[in-house]
Motif scaffolding. Structure first.
Motif: not given
Length: 122
Positions: A13, A19, A22, A33, A35, A37, A64-65, A101, A103, A105
């Motif tokens: 990680r 942010g 991982e 992955v 992330n 913010e 994803v999001q 946020p 997300v 891949y």
């Protein structure tokens, strides 16, 4: 040889301002992955770690999001959101759009191997 790992138990990680990433490393595949913010922007959050003016990582991504805006060094600009699959070559800035946020891949490998590492971390 069959290899299976879960993103729930990443190999590493990396945290950076607003942010984190991982990474799972398998033979022939480095998977990330990421992330991000709200308020995250590559040129503010990651550039100081990378030591470059723009992101020099190639991305093969799936969102994803959330929504992210990408501006290439040549001025071309676009936005990606949930369900979008994209290829983004080196030489860009990016930022989270809105209050949700992001997300993402990334299958390209370089993100899992090198993203948000300082030059000393190599």
């Amino acid at each position: 040889m069959l290899e299976i790992k879960t993103v729930d138990k990443p190999d590493e990680r990396r945290d950076f301002p607003q942010g984190h990433l991982e990474a799972v490393h398998l033979t022939g595949l480095d998977f990330a992955v990421a992330n991000f913010e709200p308020g995250w922007r590559w040129s503010e959050s990651v550039a100081p770690l990378a030591g470059t003016d723009s992101c020099q990582i190639h991305h093969n991504g799936y969102v994803v999001q959330g929504r992210m805006r990408i501006r290439m060094d040549d001025g071309a600009e676009s936005e990606v959101g949930p369900g979008d699959v994209f290829v983004c070559p080196p030489g860009h800035d990016a930022w989270v759009v809105g209050d949700e946020p992001v997300v993402m891949y990334d299958f390209a490998g370089a993100m899992a191997q090198e993203y948000a590492k300082t030059p000393e971390q190599g």
